[in-house]
Design an enzyme around this catalytic site. Structure first.
Site, short mmCIF file in Angstrom:
data_model
loop_
_atom_site.label_atom_id
_atom_site.label_comp_id
_atom_site.label_asym_id
_atom_site.label_seq_id
_atom_site.Cartn_x
_atom_site.Cartn_y
_atom_site.Cartn_z
N ARG A 39 6.69 -2.96 -0.66
CA ARG A 39 8.00 -2.27 0.11
C ARG A 39 8.45 -1.17 -1.04
O ARG A 39 9.33 -0.51 -0.47
CB ARG A 39 9.05 -3.36 0.71
CG ARG A 39 8.31 -4.10 1.58
CD ARG A 39 9.36 -5.47 1.63
NE ARG A 39 10.42 -5.21 2.31
CZ ARG A 39 10.67 -5.46 3.76
NH1 ARG A 39 9.88 -5.86 4.27
NH2 ARG A 39 11.93 -5.01 4.18
N TRP A 42 15.30 -1.81 -4.29
CA TRP A 42 15.15 -0.29 -4.37
C TRP A 42 16.57 0.31 -4.79
O TRP A 42 17.33 0.08 -3.42
CB TRP A 42 14.35 -0.17 -3.06
CG TRP A 42 13.68 1.36 -3.13
CD1 TRP A 42 12.64 1.83 -3.79
CD2 TRP A 42 14.36 2.61 -2.44
NE1 TRP A 42 12.64 3.35 -3.46
CE2 TRP A 42 13.66 3.68 -2.91
CE3 TRP A 42 15.70 2.64 -1.83
CZ2 TRP A 42 14.02 5.10 -2.42
CZ3 TRP A 42 16.04 4.06 -1.44
CH2 TRP A 42 15.18 5.04 -1.58
N HIS A 45 5.20 36.01 7.54
CA HIS A 45 6.63 36.08 7.75
C HIS A 45 7.36 35.30 6.41
O HIS A 45 8.44 34.90 6.62
CB HIS A 45 7.03 35.24 9.05
CG HIS A 45 6.49 35.82 10.24
ND1 HIS A 45 6.74 37.05 10.74
CD2 HIS A 45 5.36 35.50 10.80
CE1 HIS A 45 6.12 37.34 11.89
NE2 HIS A 45 5.32 36.41 11.82
N GLU A 71 3.84 13.50 -2.65
CA GLU A 71 4.48 12.21 -2.81
C GLU A 71 3.45 11.26 -3.85
O GLU A 71 4.15 10.46 -4.58
CB GLU A 71 4.61 11.30 -1.49
CG GLU A 71 3.33 11.09 -0.78
CD GLU A 71 3.59 10.14 0.30
OE1 GLU A 71 4.47 9.27 0.46
OE2 GLU A 71 2.80 10.26 1.35
N GLU A 117 0.99 17.27 6.67
CA GLU A 117 0.51 15.50 6.55
C GLU A 117 -0.11 15.91 5.01
O GLU A 117 0.05 15.00 4.03
CB GLU A 117 -0.33 14.95 7.48
CG GLU A 117 -0.83 13.80 6.92
CD GLU A 117 0.12 12.68 6.57
OE1 GLU A 117 1.28 12.85 6.42
OE2 GLU A 117 -0.19 11.66 5.83
N ASN A 164 19.70 -6.75 1.58
CA ASN A 164 18.80 -5.53 1.82
C ASN A 164 19.57 -4.68 2.87
O ASN A 164 20.06 -5.35 3.89
CB ASN A 164 17.26 -5.82 2.49
CG ASN A 164 16.68 -4.76 2.94
OD1 ASN A 164 16.99 -3.68 2.85
ND2 ASN A 164 15.91 -5.13 4.03
N GLY A 165 19.90 -3.41 2.64
CA GLY A 165 20.64 -2.39 3.64
C GLY A 165 21.61 -1.82 2.75
O GLY A 165 21.41 -1.62 1.51
N LYS A 184 7.77 1.70 0.55
CA LYS A 184 6.75 1.41 1.88
C LYS A 184 7.64 1.35 3.23
O LYS A 184 7.01 1.84 4.00
CB LYS A 184 5.92 0.33 1.42
CG LYS A 184 4.94 0.14 2.53
CD LYS A 184 4.01 1.25 2.51
CE LYS A 184 2.54 1.31 3.68
NZ LYS A 184 1.97 2.38 3.75
N LYS A 238 1.26 14.29 1.33
CA LYS A 238 0.42 13.42 0.55
C LYS A 238 0.67 13.81 -0.79
O LYS A 238 0.60 13.16 -1.78
CB LYS A 238 -0.98 13.34 1.01
CG LYS A 238 -1.22 12.42 2.20
CD LYS A 238 -1.27 10.91 1.86
CE LYS A 238 -0.26 10.15 2.74
NZ LYS A 238 0.34 10.39 3.92
N CYS A 277 13.72 -2.87 -0.85
CA CYS A 277 14.26 -4.20 -0.95
C CYS A 277 13.77 -5.49 -0.36
O CYS A 277 13.45 -5.45 0.86
CB CYS A 277 15.66 -4.45 -0.43
SG CYS A 277 16.84 -3.26 -1.45
C1 F6R Z 1 4.03 8.97 3.70
C2 F6R Z 1 4.68 7.81 4.17
C3 F6R Z 1 6.04 7.93 4.90
C4 F6R Z 1 6.00 7.09 5.88
C5 F6R Z 1 7.56 6.96 6.61
C6 F6R Z 1 7.70 6.28 7.86
O1 F6R Z 1 2.70 8.77 3.17
O2 F6R Z 1 4.24 6.71 4.15
O3 F6R Z 1 6.45 9.39 4.93
O4 F6R Z 1 5.31 7.59 6.86
O5 F6R Z 1 8.31 6.52 5.66
O6 F6R Z 1 7.36 4.80 7.54
P1 F6R Z 1 6.97 4.00 9.08
O7 F6R Z 1 5.55 4.75 9.65
O8 F6R Z 1 6.86 2.63 8.38
O9 F6R Z 1 8.12 4.12 9.88
#
Ligand code: F6R
Length: 606
Positions: free
Chosen positions: A27, A74, A501, A485, A478, A98-99, A601, A482, A2
């Site tokens: 975002r 969003w 296990h 997502e 990680e 937003n919220g 984002k 990636k 948002c």
């Molecule tokens: C993965 C990704 C998310 C952010 C998470 C935290 O690629 O981008 O998992 O890492 O939403 O976001 P921040 O770092 O902005 O608190």
């Protein structure tokens, strides 16, 4: 997640509202809309879809008002349809939000009993009706907002305009950020300074609970108790060009920017001549600290997880790592005077912010590692350490993750030194290792052509496993995140020792298994796990260095060779091929990888 903008302008504002909303696209959103005041009319244009759809709508039905608000939504409550898109309005007020309004069900029931007719499924529409009902009772817009805010539970950054009040806009920041911009005879509201950068660099951030009454001439800010307060204006440096240079996607550009971004982040943290780390003065000494908690969400929590290994090893410091959404509600017992580190690219993640507030309430020292220096988490933490990744537009974190690791590595060395666990020569050696990292990341990027081929070979996989030991385990987490997502392939990561296990049951000839195995003290153990995978015909993708490749001596689908490096900080380099793998699989699949479905984002709601 948002985005809000508002302009009290000296010319029609629709085009500039769109320009500002485009700067908030990063975002994440799935519908958008504008409302402007035109004489004694309040006009709205909304779409379920993208800003280009909204621009098309505006070409057919332009808006001419000089005062207006805009929003990218969003979806949380209700699908991303036109009816659910903001701004929401009654005859007299329009609101962008937003919220999440947690008590919206209860409020909606009360308002409906009083005759309000709702046209959306959103929580936000209750704000429009609440304010509208106060206006109908004869309240001024200011009083209507003040009374309404007191009834809302949850989080709400709000921008409101009022029919018949062409020189008025009200903004509020209740648990979610909002910035005010001042220009020549104009005033602005925005979710962040980045949105307002084309119009002004004179920015005032509202503090939590503040609300502000804006006219073209001045702004009056009230705190949650209704007292007029003064908040400092800052000169924002948020201006940036949002372009992909010659890359096809922002993610590709950001992955390739890493050597420079990580080097830039390291530069102020080391004295190269003396080969020692430089940390800002902090209100605690690591030698007095008995325990560190590291908290974040998603990739940022994995950066923290890697740092746990570093802090334990280099500083012999007990470290607990937690995802913010668990930490904040679990409310773990904490010891006053200990340290909590909050890792966040955006600095606005709602759960991380709530976790920070909990830690502060328990008397902990708080350190944040953030990429947006003006963000709420940076402002509310006792010490803010800045990653200098530059703006990260693609939803998936890449260069910001690398930069977080760099700051965490410096912290681990600083803590080790303060606790006398590292000698001067240890520090010198570690600093020299850190100084090599930008070059090593650049060398790791050179494997891209092989990864591109590999991506075509695994793109149709039903699932992918990632394995690693020691600090390579969170690197595996990680890498799997990636792939999920942006390429939408189910991927799971395990500590390699956990394989037998349970997860080993998943392995057959169709399953790619990515094994992260630098030639370090865990290498032999990890390679034993690799043999277990090979015995079940899993498709091995081994990421190692030349020594590791020579010793592994097993048939693999691919062996990706990383540059030779000394032991401690391999995650900063070994993460790079995993970013590239996810990227190229997503390219082959043709996903909207810079804006993957359902993701935002900046996750400003829980
Ligand atoms: C993965 C990704 C998310 C952010 C998470 C935290 O690629 O981008 O998992 O890492 O939403 O976001 P921040 O770092 O902005 O608190």
């Amino acid at each position: 997640m948002c985005g809000i903008v508002g302009i009290l302008g000296t010319a029609p504002v629709a085009e500039r509202l769109i320009e500002a909303l485009k700067r908030l696209e990063y975002r994440g959103y799935d519908s958008a809309g504008l409302a402007t005041l035109e004489g004694d009319r309040l006009e709205r244009r909304r779409v379920g879809g993208r800003l280009k759809d909204l621009e098309r709508r505006l070409r057919d039905a332009p808006l001419f008002g000089y005062t207006g608000i805009g929003h990218t939504r969003w979806a949380t409550h209700g699908k991303p349809t036109e009816a659910n898109a903001h701004p929401h309005a009654t005859d007299h007020v329009a609101v962008a939000h937003n919220g999440i309004i947690e008590n919206f069900g209860e409020l909606r029931g009360e308002l409906e009993q009083q005759g309000a007719r709702f046209t959306s499924e959103t929580d936000t529409e209750v704000v429009a009706h609440l304010v509208g009902s106060c206006l109908a009772k004869g309240y001024s817009p200011q009083d209507a907002v003040r009374v309404s805010l007191s009834k809302l539970r949850g989080t709400a950054a709000l921008a409101l305009v009022f029919k018949g009040h062409n020189n008025l806009m009200i903004g509020a920041a209740k648990g979610a950020p909002l910035a005010i911009g001042a220009g020549a005879g104009e005033m602005y509201l925005g979710s962040d300074a980045v949105a307002l950068a084309p119009f002004t660099d004179n920015i005032t951030y509202l503090e939590d609970g503040d609300w502000a009454v804006l006219t073209r001439e001045k702004t009056v800010i009230y705190d949650a108790k209704g007292t007029v307060v003064y908040r400092n204006a800052i000169k924002s440096v948020a201006s940036f060009r949002v372009d992909k240079s010659n890359y096809r996607h922002f993610m590709a550009k950001e992955v390739h920017e890493q050597p420079e971004a990580v080097g830039r982040t390291l530069a102020p943290c080391v004295d190269t001549a003396a080969a020692c780390v430089i940390l800002p003065k902090m209100p605690f000494d690591f030698s007095d600290v008995s325990h560190i908690s590291i908290i974040g969400c998603g990739s940022s929590s994995y950066a923290g997880y890697i740092a746990k290994y570093w802090l334990e090893r280099l500083a012999r410091m007990p470290v607990e790592i937690d995802v913010a959404s668990e930490f904040r509600y679990r409310q773990p017992p904490l010891r006053k005077g200990d340290v909590a580190i909050f890792v966040s690219q955006s600095g606005e993640t709602a759960d991380t912010l709530a976790a920070l507030r909990y830690a502060k309430s328990q008397g902990l020292h708080t350190v944040s590692i953030v990429n947006v220096p003006t963000s709420t988490i940076a402002r509310e933490s006792e010490t803010a350490l800045h990653t200098l990744a530059g703006p990260e537009i693609s939803v998936a974190s890449t260069k910001s993750f690398g930069c977080q690791l760099m700051i965490l590595a410096v912290l681990a060395i600083g803590a080790g030194k303060a606790r006398r666990k590292l000698s001067e020569s240890d520090e010198t050696a570690l600093v020299h290792e850190l100084l090599q990292i930008p070059r090593l990341i650049a060398a790791a990027l050179a494997v891209e052509p092989r990864i591109e081929e590999l991506a075509r070979e695994i793109v149709h996989s039903r699932n992918v496993l990632y394995l690693g030991r020691g600090a390579s385990y969170p690197v595996a987490l990680e890498g799997a995140l990636k792939l999920k997502e942006i390429a939408y392939i189910p991927a799971e990561a395990y500590a390699a020792g956990e394989l037998k296990h349970g997860p080993i049951a998943l392995i057959d000839e169709s399953v790619p298994v990515v094994i992260i195995a630098p030639y370090d003290r865990n290498f032999e153990k990890t390679i034993s796990n690799m043999h277990e995978v090979a015995a079940r015909a899993g498709k091995i993708i081994l990421i190692t260095d030349a020594k590791g490749a020579a010793e592994a001596n097993l048939k693999s689908l691919a062996t990706i060779v990383m540059p030779e490096m000394d032991g401690a900080f391999t995650p900063m380099v070994y993460d790079v091929p995993l970013q590239l793998l996810a990227y190229h699989v997503a390219v082959v699949k043709g996903t909207d990888l810079d804006r993957p479905r359902n993701l935002a984002k900046s996750v400003t709601v829980e």
